[in-house]
Design a protein around this motif. Structure first.
Motif, short mmCIF file in Angstrom:
data_model
loop_
_atom_site.label_atom_id
_atom_site.label_comp_id
_atom_site.label_asym_id
_atom_site.label_seq_id
_atom_site.Cartn_x
_atom_site.Cartn_y
_atom_site.Cartn_z
N SER A 115 0.83 -1.20 0.00
CA SER A 115 0.00 0.00 0.00
C SER A 115 0.87 1.26 0.00
N ARG A 116 0.68 2.10 -1.00
CA ARG A 116 1.45 3.34 -1.04
C ARG A 116 1.04 4.28 0.08
N PHE A 117 -0.21 4.15 0.54
CA PHE A 117 -0.66 4.99 1.64
C PHE A 117 0.10 4.65 2.93
N LEU A 118 0.21 3.35 3.20
CA LEU A 118 0.90 2.95 4.43
C LEU A 118 2.39 3.29 4.36
N ARG A 119 2.99 3.14 3.19
CA ARG A 119 4.40 3.49 3.05
C ARG A 119 4.61 4.99 3.25
N ALA A 120 3.70 5.78 2.68
CA ALA A 120 3.85 7.24 2.76
C ALA A 120 3.49 7.77 4.14
N ALA A 121 2.72 7.01 4.92
CA ALA A 121 2.27 7.50 6.23
C ALA A 121 3.35 7.46 7.29
N GLN A 122 4.48 6.85 7.01
CA GLN A 122 5.56 6.76 7.97
C GLN A 122 6.00 8.16 8.41
N GLY A 123 5.93 8.44 9.72
CA GLY A 123 6.35 9.72 10.25
C GLY A 123 5.37 10.85 10.05
N VAL A 124 4.15 10.53 9.60
CA VAL A 124 3.14 11.55 9.30
C VAL A 124 2.16 11.68 10.48
N PRO A 125 1.77 12.89 10.85
CA PRO A 125 0.73 13.05 11.87
C PRO A 125 -0.58 12.42 11.39
N VAL A 126 -1.25 11.67 12.26
CA VAL A 126 -2.50 11.01 11.90
C VAL A 126 -3.55 11.24 12.98
N CYS A 127 -4.79 11.07 12.59
CA CYS A 127 -5.92 11.14 13.50
C CYS A 127 -6.70 9.84 13.34
N LEU A 128 -6.82 9.09 14.42
CA LEU A 128 -7.53 7.81 14.40
C LEU A 128 -8.84 7.97 15.16
N THR A 129 -9.95 7.58 14.53
CA THR A 129 -11.26 7.73 15.16
C THR A 129 -12.03 6.42 15.15
N VAL A 130 -12.85 6.23 16.16
CA VAL A 130 -13.80 5.12 16.20
C VAL A 130 -15.14 5.67 16.67
N SER A 131 -16.22 5.00 16.31
CA SER A 131 -17.54 5.48 16.73
C SER A 131 -18.55 4.35 16.74
N PHE A 132 -19.54 4.50 17.59
CA PHE A 132 -20.70 3.62 17.68
C PHE A 132 -21.96 4.48 17.66
N MET A 133 -22.98 4.03 16.96
CA MET A 133 -24.32 4.60 17.14
C MET A 133 -25.12 3.63 17.98
N ASP A 134 -25.65 4.12 19.09
CA ASP A 134 -26.38 3.28 20.03
C ASP A 134 -27.89 3.46 19.96
N GLY A 135 -28.36 4.47 19.20
CA GLY A 135 -29.80 4.62 19.07
C GLY A 135 -30.19 5.97 18.50
N TYR A 136 -31.36 6.00 17.89
CA TYR A 136 -31.96 7.27 17.47
C TYR A 136 -32.74 7.84 18.64
N VAL A 137 -32.65 9.14 18.83
CA VAL A 137 -33.38 9.83 19.89
C VAL A 137 -34.41 10.73 19.21
N LEU A 138 -35.68 10.38 19.34
CA LEU A 138 -36.76 11.12 18.68
C LEU A 138 -37.45 12.04 19.68
N ALA A 139 -37.47 13.31 19.36
CA ALA A 139 -38.08 14.31 20.23
C ALA A 139 -39.38 14.81 19.63
N ARG A 140 -39.99 15.82 20.27
CA ARG A 140 -41.26 16.38 19.77
C ARG A 140 -41.03 17.40 18.67
N SER A 141 -39.78 17.84 18.50
CA SER A 141 -39.46 18.80 17.45
C SER A 141 -38.27 18.27 16.68
N ALA A 142 -38.14 18.68 15.42
CA ALA A 142 -37.00 18.26 14.62
C ALA A 142 -35.69 18.75 15.24
#
Length: 224
Positions: free
Chosen positions: A73-100
């Motif tokens: 992967s050219r991305f992995l080779r080029a990423a050496q020594g590069v600042p990165v941001c790693l994120t993870v996320s979960f959606m646990d539910g929709y919250v429905l209110a009385r207004s949009a």
């Protein structure tokens, strides 16, 4: 940079944008809990002036995060020594209110910053991959066919020490109890990702049973 205890990540201006009312936190254990629960992450970085975000599976050891991919992967080779941001996320539910305006989602998300490094030593690469596999599926590595030299050569393992990190979490009901007289259904529609029933490979011998650790993982409700 604000001085903090060792139970908390530094609060910097870049990190501070993650704070939203009571939802933002820099507590290490809260960050770890979300990072460790998620099997999938997205790694963002800038190469040659262009932004890239790649999905991959990650794992953590202390304040160090690892991820892997193809050595070609050219991305992995080029990423050496590069600042990165790693994120993870979960959606646990929709919250429905009385207004949009007051609709929302229950979620967990973590964001970590660091500098990407690549493991160069083959033994260290193998050790990292073993930790990765056993972290997902306890005890599995020992029973697998050993990795070949070619497989190790074809696999890159990158890592970063977490320099900054934050977590945001929303839980609970709609935030409009004062509008309870409005005749509109309000509440939470839960959302959950779980492991399903294992499906054996077609060519698997009939006497090759599902290992106990995998059965326990599926029954636990965890993703990893």
């Amino acid at each position: 940079m604000t001085t903090t205890t060792d139970t908390q990540f530094p609060i910097t201006e870049r990190n501070r944008v993650r704070r939203e009312h009571h939802r933002g936190s820099y507590d290490k254990e809260a960050v770890y809990a979300v990072l460790d629960a998620a099997p999938l992450c997205h790694v963002g970085y800038v190469l040659d002036g262009a932004p890239y975000v790649t999905p991959t599976i990650h794992w953590r050891h202390g304040d160090r995060l690892y991820w892997h991919g193809s050595a070609a992967s050219r991305f992995l080779r080029a990423a050496q020594g590069v600042p990165v941001c790693l994120t993870v996320s979960f959606m646990d539910g929709y919250v429905l209110a009385r207004s949009a305006y007051n609709h929302s989602v229950n979620y967990r998300s973590a964001m970590a910053f660091g500098t990407a490094r690549r493991i160069e030593d083959k033994k260290e690469t193998g050790d990292a991959l073993r930790y990765f596999v056993d972290g997902l599926f306890p005890g599995r590595w020992e029973g697998l066919r050993p990795m070949t030299e070619q497989e190790l050569k074809a696999t890159s393992v990158l890592w970063m020490d977490i320099g900054e990190a934050s977590v945001k979490i929303r839980t609970g009901a709609p935030g409009d109890p004062e509008e309870s007289a409005v005749p509109v259904w309000a509440g939470i529609i839960p959302m959950r990702s779980v492991l399903g029933a294992p499906e054996a490979a077609l060519e698997l011998p009939a006497d090759c049973a599902l290992p106990r650790q995998l059965s326990e993982l599926v029954a636990s409700g965890r993703l990893r």
